[in-house]
Scaffold this motif. Structure first.
Motif, short mmCIF file in Angstrom:
data_model
loop_
_atom_site.label_atom_id
_atom_site.label_comp_id
_atom_site.label_asym_id
_atom_site.label_seq_id
_atom_site.Cartn_x
_atom_site.Cartn_y
_atom_site.Cartn_z
N SER A 103 -6.82 -5.11 5.47
CA SER A 103 -6.94 -4.59 4.20
C SER A 103 -7.47 -3.23 4.20
O SER A 103 -7.86 -2.72 5.42
CB SER A 103 -8.03 -5.36 3.39
N ILE A 104 -7.33 -2.28 3.02
CA ILE A 104 -7.86 -1.06 3.28
C ILE A 104 -9.52 -1.07 3.38
O ILE A 104 -9.67 -0.21 4.23
CB ILE A 104 -7.58 -0.31 1.96
N SER A 105 -10.06 -1.85 3.04
CA SER A 105 -11.47 -2.02 3.30
C SER A 105 -11.81 -2.28 4.83
O SER A 105 -12.47 -1.50 5.38
CB SER A 105 -12.44 -2.94 2.63
N LYS A 106 -10.76 -3.21 5.38
CA LYS A 106 -11.24 -3.24 6.83
C LYS A 106 -10.79 -2.22 7.85
O LYS A 106 -11.51 -1.95 8.82
CB LYS A 106 -10.14 -4.47 7.42
N GLY A 107 -9.66 -1.43 7.44
CA GLY A 107 -9.37 -0.11 7.95
C GLY A 107 -10.49 0.85 7.98
O GLY A 107 -10.89 1.43 9.11
N ILE A 108 -11.18 1.01 6.85
CA ILE A 108 -12.16 1.76 6.58
C ILE A 108 -13.37 1.65 7.42
O ILE A 108 -14.01 2.41 8.14
CB ILE A 108 -12.36 2.06 5.08
N ILE A 109 -13.80 0.30 7.27
CA ILE A 109 -14.76 -0.25 8.19
C ILE A 109 -14.44 -0.11 9.66
O ILE A 109 -15.57 0.55 10.37
CB ILE A 109 -15.02 -1.71 7.70
#
Length: 199
Positions: A103-109
């Protein structure tokens, strides 16, 4: 969040596994991570360039005016967060290619946690010594790259061989973003964000 910072510096493999085991809500709170840690280098370089200054060789001490340093450090802060968001988006975008659920949030994290050594190393800005800052910066970048190569396969749940290729692609994206930043800095100088030095 602080336990993750320390853990990634001293026990990166086990810390990535702990991060992967977090609940969905706890994992998503890590989206705040870059917003807090990006403050360290921004404040450090503001203080160092306005109060301490730097010199090249035996030359005179050079300092920035407070107004100029404030503008540059605010832009620096926002740029750090924006770059990590961009890298995180590309991690998410490339995940299907390497057989990972994302997910985008996983990538950013992942991008933000891998950048931990660079956030911490940004504290050298409190006392700018060119050769020392460069040396610490190089070590921090090397450790951040290592964290990326170590973390992507663990967090994405893919084999190490595929994780290596995935991480290499992410590093390519990061280098392109670095070039864009250099061009953007020159353009911003023309729009009034150029450094102004004290007399």
């Amino acid at each position: 969040m602080i336990q993750h910072t320390f853990g990634l510096l001293v026990q990166p493999s086990s810390q990535w596994k702990r991060i992967t085991a977090l609940s969905e809500s706890s994992f998503k709170t890590l989206l705040l991570y870059p917003w807090f840690l990006a403050i360290i280098p921004s404040v450090a370089w503001y203080y160092g360039t306005t109060h301490i200054g730097w010199s090249v060789g035996d030359g005179e001490v050079i300092k920035l005016t407070r107004e100029s340093a404030r503008t540059i450090c605010i832009l620096f802060y926002l740029t750090q967060v924006a770059c990590l968001a961009a890298i995180g988006y590309f991690i998410h975008w490339m995940a299907d290619t390497y057989g990972a659920a994302s997910s985008i949030s996983k990538g950013i994290i992942i991008a933000s946690l891998a950048a931990t050594p660079m956030f911490i190393a940004g504290a050298v800005g409190f006392y700018p010594i060119l050769w020392l800052d460069m040396l610490i910066g190089i070590v921090a970048v090397c450790w951040a790259v290592y964290l990326m190569y170590l973390g992507i396969p663990i967090v994405m749940g893919i084999p190490e061989e595929r994780g290596f290729l995935f991480s290499s692609a992410v590093m390519g994206v990061a280098l392109v973003i670095l070039i864009c930043l250099m061009v953007g800095a020159v353009i911003l100088w023309d729009f009034g964000a150029a450094p102004a030095f004290t007399d």
